[in-house]
Design an enzyme around this catalytic site. Structure first.
Site, PDB file in Angstrom:
ATOM      1  N   LYS A 189      95.311  -3.016  99.778  1.00  0.00           N
ATOM      2  CA  LYS A 189      94.791  -3.513  98.489  1.00  0.00           C
ATOM      3  C   LYS A 189      93.662  -4.486  98.764  1.00  0.00           C
ATOM      4  O   LYS A 189      93.826  -5.438  99.525  1.00  0.00           O
ATOM      5  CB  LYS A 189      95.906  -4.180  97.684  1.00  0.00           C
ATOM      6  N   THR A 231      99.704   0.497  98.940  1.00  0.00           N
ATOM      7  CA  THR A 231      98.781  -0.639  98.757  1.00  0.00           C
ATOM      8  C   THR A 231      99.386  -1.631  97.767  1.00  0.00           C
ATOM      9  O   THR A 231      99.170  -2.836  97.871  1.00  0.00           O
ATOM     10  CB  THR A 231      97.393  -0.187  98.240  1.00  0.00           C
ATOM     11  N   HIS A 287      60.989 -17.622 100.202  1.00  0.00           N
ATOM     12  CA  HIS A 287      59.584 -18.023 100.229  1.00  0.00           C
ATOM     13  C   HIS A 287      59.202 -18.879  99.025  1.00  0.00           C
ATOM     14  O   HIS A 287      59.586 -18.597  97.895  1.00  0.00           O
ATOM     15  CB  HIS A 287      58.686 -16.788 100.245  1.00  0.00           C
TER      16      HIS A 287
HETATM   17  O1  LIG Z   1      59.786 -18.620 109.770  1.00  0.00           O
HETATM   18  C1  LIG Z   1      59.177 -17.551 109.625  1.00  0.00           C
HETATM   19  N1  LIG Z   1      59.411 -16.534 110.496  1.00  0.00           N
HETATM   20  C2  LIG Z   1      58.772 -15.329 110.401  1.00  0.00           C
HETATM   21  O2  LIG Z   1      59.009 -14.395 111.219  1.00  0.00           O
HETATM   22  C3  LIG Z   1      57.870 -15.163 109.330  1.00  0.00           C
HETATM   23  N2  LIG Z   1      57.099 -14.125 108.926  1.00  0.00           N
HETATM   24  C4  LIG Z   1      56.432 -14.532 107.813  1.00  0.00           C
HETATM   25  O3  LIG Z   1      55.635 -13.806 107.136  1.00  0.00           O
HETATM   26  N3  LIG Z   1      56.771 -15.820 107.499  1.00  0.00           N
HETATM   27  C5  LIG Z   1      57.669 -16.231 108.435  1.00  0.00           C
HETATM   28  N4  LIG Z   1      58.315 -17.400 108.602  1.00  0.00           N
END
Ligand SMILES: O=c1[nH]c(=O)c2[nH]c(=O)[nH]c2[nH]1
Length: 310
Positions: free
Chosen positions: A12, A57, A266
């Site tokens: 389960k 289960t 990012h």
């Molecule tokens: O810390 C990072 N590593 C990467 O491999 C990478 N590649 C990227 O475009 N930005 C970053 N930043």
């Protein structure tokens, strides 16, 4: 053409269990999501329709809930070990050869009294709280996986969804450039990630070996991951990953392997020139995808890494 039944397991999954300890007016709660997977002598179940070797289960689910009452839940790891040993050691005729218990744990904080909220709001200081009222802690989910094969136990603990950000002390430059490169070198950028970490304990459970203090170790591993993230002046997320894994191994003797998955969340500088404004690393667009994904294992020399690369 003959076909072969390969690896199989069943049980389960995702038993959502909340255990309340009401021994005093100050209650305690444990909130788990427990998944059971058994493997063993189940060829006939698959091949002939005979269920003679099948532990339903439904029974595995009931066992999880009954164990929560009978033994309590001190830690997910200890609870998982208890369950895994039970399924392998106690099931009729030894038909279960291996049990894998996966547990996610959600943590809850206490809700403070109005007095204390007024005094302590925004501080970490402990104060008065209601004995029976909780607010779910949104920081991270604690994870564990316990595998028992009748001889030894393997415990891999971890966490996921721990979101962290450094607003400086991160650079990224000097990388390969080809005709597809557009990325600008960064000498002061935001570094943010959502940490998934798993770490393997040296514990095997053989010869009545004492169990580590799972809860304490968890708290410290999390602390070391956070401290390493904060203290590392980073030239790449890869370098930060290595520093985080190393910090855990240097400080926790119980742990011999750490695997990290770090999405690079990012943060892009917004062009404010059209509005006649200069952006001096102050205004960013936080993109949720796509994202760089940085993954790696750090382990002690001589230890064969076992945490699966997925
Ligand atoms: O810390 C990072 N590593 C990467 O491999 C990478 N590649 C990227 O475009 N930005 C970053 N930043």
């Amino acid at each position: 053409m003959a076909h072969v039944l390969g690896q199989n397991q069943y049980g389960k999954a995702e038993n959502r269990i909340v255990r309340v300890y009401r021994d005093s007016t100050r209650h305690e709660i444990k909130d788990l999501n427990v998944s059971v997977a058994l493997s063993g002598e189940f060829d006939d179940v698959h091949l002939t329709g005979s269920n003679a070797n099948c532990l339903p289960t439904d029974t595995t689910k009931n066992t999880v809930f009954a164990f929560a009452k009978e033994y309590g839940i001190d830690s997910a790891e200890a609870f998982g070990i208890l369950l895994a040993r039970h399924f392998v050691d106690d099931t009729e005729r030894g038909v279960v050869h291996r049990a894998r218990i996966r547990i996610e744990e959600y943590t809850w904080d206490r809700i403070r009294t109005p007095d204390d909220n007024a005094r302590f709001i925004g501080s970490e200081e402990a104060g008065h709280s209601f004995g029976h009222s909780f607010v779910r802690n949104g920081q991270e989910v604690r994870t564990s996986e316990i595998v028992y094969d009748g001889e030894s136990v393997q415990v891999i603990s971890g966490l996921k969804d721990l979101v962290v950000l450094n607003s400086t002390n991160s650079e990224f430059w000097g990388y390969i450039k080809d005709k597809y490169t557009t990325l600008q070198e960064a000498y002061d950028r935001i570094l943010a990630t959502q940490v998934t970490a798993r770490w393997k304990y040296g514990f095997t459970g053989r010869d009545d070996e004492a169990q580590p203090n799972w809860n304490r170790c968890y708290t410290h591993v999390k602390r070391h991951l956070l401290e390493a993230f904060a203290e590392t002046y980073s030239y790449s997320l890869q370098q930060t990953l290595h520093a985080m894994g190393t910090r855990v191994l240097n400080n926790r003797a119980e742990v011999d392997e750490v695997r990290l998955e770090l999405p690079n969340k990012h943060h892009f500088l917004v062009d404010l020139e059209p509005f006649g404004l200069k952006n001096e690393n102050e205004v960013y667009y936080a993109a949720d995808r796509m994202y760089g994904l940085i993954e790696g294992t750090v382990h002690r020399e001589g230890v064969v890494p076992v945490i699966p690369v997925v």
